[in-house]
Design a protein around this motif. Structure first.
Motif, PDB file in Angstrom:
ATOM      1  N   PRO A 168       2.187   7.923   3.261  1.00  0.00           N
ATOM      2  CA  PRO A 168       2.623   8.991   4.179  1.00  0.00           C
ATOM      3  C   PRO A 168       2.228   8.705   5.631  1.00  0.00           C
TER       4      PRO A 168
ATOM      5  N   GLU B  69       5.908   1.196   7.479  1.00  0.00           N
ATOM      6  CA  GLU B  69       6.991   2.183   7.444  1.00  0.00           C
ATOM      7  C   GLU B  69       7.002   2.990   8.745  1.00  0.00           C
TER       8      GLU B  69
ATOM      9  N   ILE C 175      10.290   5.678  -1.454  1.00  0.00           N
ATOM     10  CA  ILE C 175      10.725   4.449  -0.805  1.00  0.00           C
ATOM     11  C   ILE C 175      10.180   3.174  -1.462  1.00  0.00           C
TER      12      ILE C 175
ATOM     13  N   ALA D 286      -2.159   7.231  -4.142  1.00  0.00           N
ATOM     14  CA  ALA D 286      -3.290   8.010  -3.638  1.00  0.00           C
ATOM     15  C   ALA D 286      -4.308   8.210  -4.759  1.00  0.00           C
TER      16      ALA D 286
ATOM     17  N   HIS E  53      -0.517   5.643   8.460  1.00  0.00           N
ATOM     18  CA  HIS E  53       0.023   4.345   8.901  1.00  0.00           C
ATOM     19  C   HIS E  53      -0.886   3.653   9.929  1.00  0.00           C
TER      20      HIS E  53
ATOM     21  N   ILE F 202       0.873  -1.180   0.000  1.00  0.00           N
ATOM     22  CA  ILE F 202       0.000   0.000   0.000  1.00  0.00           C
ATOM     23  C   ILE F 202       0.902   1.220   0.000  1.00  0.00           C
TER      24      ILE F 202
HETATM   25  P1  NAI Z   1       6.275   9.659  -1.134  1.00  0.00           P
HETATM   26  O1  NAI Z   1       5.406  10.863  -0.935  1.00  0.00           O
HETATM   27  O2  NAI Z   1       7.464   9.733  -2.014  1.00  0.00           O
HETATM   28  O3  NAI Z   1       5.355   8.446  -1.666  1.00  0.00           O
HETATM   29  C1  NAI Z   1       4.149   8.090  -1.036  1.00  0.00           C
HETATM   30  C2  NAI Z   1       3.394   7.135  -1.952  1.00  0.00           C
HETATM   31  O4  NAI Z   1       2.213   6.699  -1.294  1.00  0.00           O
HETATM   32  C3  NAI Z   1       2.946   7.772  -3.259  1.00  0.00           C
HETATM   33  O5  NAI Z   1       3.042   6.835  -4.294  1.00  0.00           O
HETATM   34  C4  NAI Z   1       1.465   8.111  -2.989  1.00  0.00           C
HETATM   35  O6  NAI Z   1       0.679   8.184  -4.168  1.00  0.00           O
HETATM   36  C5  NAI Z   1       1.085   6.927  -2.142  1.00  0.00           C
HETATM   37  N1  NAI Z   1      -0.085   7.158  -1.288  1.00  0.00           N
HETATM   38  C6  NAI Z   1      -0.378   8.251  -0.551  1.00  0.00           C
HETATM   39  N2  NAI Z   1      -1.515   8.068   0.139  1.00  0.00           N
HETATM   40  C7  NAI Z   1      -1.952   6.818  -0.187  1.00  0.00           C
HETATM   41  C8  NAI Z   1      -3.074   6.046   0.200  1.00  0.00           C
HETATM   42  N3  NAI Z   1      -3.979   6.510   1.055  1.00  0.00           N
HETATM   43  N4  NAI Z   1      -3.214   4.804  -0.339  1.00  0.00           N
HETATM   44  C9  NAI Z   1      -2.300   4.307  -1.201  1.00  0.00           C
HETATM   45  N5  NAI Z   1      -1.210   4.999  -1.591  1.00  0.00           N
HETATM   46  C10 NAI Z   1      -1.038   6.239  -1.092  1.00  0.00           C
HETATM   47  O7  NAI Z   1       6.661   9.186   0.320  1.00  0.00           O
HETATM   48  P2  NAI Z   1       7.964   8.353   0.744  1.00  0.00           P
HETATM   49  O8  NAI Z   1       9.089   9.279   0.947  1.00  0.00           O
HETATM   50  O9  NAI Z   1       8.116   7.166  -0.138  1.00  0.00           O
HETATM   51  O10 NAI Z   1       7.551   7.906   2.223  1.00  0.00           O
HETATM   52  C11 NAI Z   1       6.568   6.932   2.485  1.00  0.00           C
HETATM   53  C12 NAI Z   1       6.793   6.441   3.903  1.00  0.00           C
HETATM   54  O11 NAI Z   1       8.065   5.806   3.969  1.00  0.00           O
HETATM   55  C13 NAI Z   1       6.802   7.557   4.951  1.00  0.00           C
HETATM   56  O12 NAI Z   1       6.130   7.116   6.094  1.00  0.00           O
HETATM   57  C14 NAI Z   1       8.275   7.760   5.261  1.00  0.00           C
HETATM   58  O13 NAI Z   1       8.485   8.185   6.602  1.00  0.00           O
HETATM   59  C15 NAI Z   1       8.824   6.369   5.039  1.00  0.00           C
HETATM   60  N6  NAI Z   1      10.238   6.354   4.662  1.00  0.00           N
HETATM   61  C16 NAI Z   1      11.037   5.439   5.278  1.00  0.00           C
HETATM   62  C17 NAI Z   1      12.363   5.330   4.997  1.00  0.00           C
HETATM   63  C18 NAI Z   1      13.186   4.280   5.674  1.00  0.00           C
HETATM   64  O14 NAI Z   1      14.400   4.302   5.557  1.00  0.00           O
HETATM   65  N7  NAI Z   1      12.606   3.348   6.393  1.00  0.00           N
HETATM   66  C19 NAI Z   1      13.004   6.228   4.028  1.00  0.00           C
HETATM   67  C20 NAI Z   1      12.069   7.120   3.370  1.00  0.00           C
HETATM   68  C21 NAI Z   1      10.742   7.173   3.688  1.00  0.00           C
END
Ligand code: NAI
Length: 385
Positions: free
Chosen positions: A85, A106, A17, A40, A89, A9
């Motif tokens: 986002p 995440e 990520i 989204a 979660h 998801i």
């Molecule tokens: P991003 O904004 O680049 O991507 C988010 C994705 O989720 C997009 O494809 C968006 O369309 C989708 N999305 C948003 N709401 C949604 C929903 N309700 N249902 C389905 N898809 C939905 O965000 P990013 O940077 O990839 O971060 C995502 C999560 O990963 C965050 O919680 C962030 O904290 C975490 N993260 C963790 C890292 C790690 O090292 N463990 C590194 C970077 C991010």
């Protein structure tokens, strides 16, 4: 052996990520991407799922549709990753756990301590896995550090110093760019910005490596760019259950710093130093001796490091392979449960809901402390005091 069925998801096309998860989960042939609500935007999500070869009836428009669809199937997914986002979660993880799915969420797992408590209780009650993607704990040499501390190579750990400081939000002229601004907007980011986003990775690593939890802390936060409500820099001193003293620096305005996740551990018998940007070397200095470089993939490492090391010595390994270790461990635990056997003990250290809860409690304690002139503040969540 048939592959485990994996759902995702979030992590849609262009997300930060999503690709690292797909590379990690796919590396060992243990998981097959079977279902997804990837974006989204429902239409974009379905189209991308199709390109990733997810069957049309499992390329869902949103997570509720996916929950209903997968719950109704006999061949339901074995694991779902939540890579949306932060503010989503909690409700997604809770809903999938309630329906008996194993979840990899995440970080941060939740936005509040109360939500974290609810997820921990639910995971316990349901008997399902709720793992939290502190993916850097998957690096072979991080696992080796943990093993060295656990087997007593360092003796009593006296000090741990952890950093996660980057410089990508340092441009005041770019502060209103929507991609940056939301991170410092309490309505969207919650109570904390860089501490909740980056600092918790460093704090988790300090706990993972030492095997200790944080009991109290004193935090000093700064918003170096004037219009920001939330912190873009933080310095935290902390104390740990085993008596270790901790220091943490996290920043988003450290120009010239890239990823900036580093850890040093100092014990009575020696010190360790590791940096995530150079993950294939670990520096070990036994007391009164010269520093040695331990190479990933080299001889004499712990079974935990050997299990997590995939490419021969001298070739670089990095973050997607660390994620692959998280997925390999989850596959082992899920498969062992299906087969009615005990999992390989080396596969059981994946961060869980309790780590997600402890992190959130530390973020809230840091915010409280920073707002109270850096007063020392209790960290442990109410249920663990
Ligand atoms: P991003 O904004 O680049 O991507 C988010 C994705 O989720 C997009 O494809 C968006 O369309 C989708 N999305 C948003 N709401 C949604 C929903 N309700 N249902 C389905 N898809 C939905 O965000 P990013 O940077 O990839 O971060 C995502 C999560 O990963 C965050 O919680 C962030 O904290 C975490 N993260 C963790 C890292 C790690 O090292 N463990 C590194 C970077 C991010």
């Amino acid at each position: 052996m048939t592959k485990l069925k994996w759902g995702m998801i979030g992590g849609g096309e262009g997300s930060q990520i999503g690709p690292a998860h797909r590379l990690g989960a796919g590396l060992d042939g243990l998981f097959e991407l079977t279902a997804g609500a990837l974006d989204a935007d429902a239409k974009k999500g379905r189209a991308y799922a199709r390109r990733l070869e997810i069957a049309p009836d499992r390329a869902y428009g949103d997570w509720r549709e996916m929950l209903a669809g997968e719950s109704a199937r006999e061949d339901r997914i074995d694991l779902v990753t939540v890579a949306t986002p932060n503010s989503t979660h909690f409700e997604i993880t809770r809903a999938f756990l309630e329906q008996g799915f194993d979840v990899l969420c995440e970080k941060p797992m939740t936005m509040t301590v109360e939500e974290g408590e609810e997820i921990v209780a639910l995971a316990e009650k349901s008997g399902r896995i709720c793992a939290v993607n502190y993916g850097y704990s998957g690096y072979p040499l991080v696992r080796h550090m943990r093993a060295m501390v656990a087997r007593g190579d360092l003796g009593q750990v006296r000090l741990v110093k952890a950093e996660f400081a980057h410089g990508f939000h340092a441009d005041a002229a770019d502060a209103d760019n929507p991609r940056v601004r939301w991170r410092y907007d309490p309505a969207q980011a919650g109570v904390s910005a860089v501490m909740a986003d980056c600092g918790i990775h460093a704090l988790h690593m300090a706990c993972f490596v030492t095997g200790q939890e944080v009991t109290s802390l004193s935090a000093d936060f700064a918003s170096c760019i004037e219009r920001r409500t939330l912190e873009d820099d933080g310095m935290v001193s902390f104390r740990m259950t085993g008596g270790a003293v901790g220091r943490l620096w996290t920043s988003a305005v450290a120009v010239g710093r890239m990823h900036g996740l580093n850890i040093q551990v100092f014990g009575e018998k020696g010190g360790l130093r590791w940096a995530q940007e150079w993950p294939n070397q670990l520096y070990w200095t036994p007391l009164n001796e010269t520093t040695r470089t331990l190479e990933r993939g080299g001889p004499g490492l712990s079974p935990e490091a050997d299990r997590a090391s995939r490419v021969t010595i001298g070739h670089a390994e990095g973050m997607p392979l660390a994620f692959a270790n998280i997925y390999a461990d989850l596959a082992e635990v899920i498969t062992a449960r299906k087969e009615g056997r005990a999992p390989d003990p080396a596969a059981t250290h994946t961060p869980r809901a309790i780590d997600g809860l402890n992190s959130m409690a530390a973020v809230y304690a840091a915010v409280e402390s920073a707002g109270n002139g850096s007063r020392w503040t209790e960290v442990r969540p109410p249920s663990r005091r």
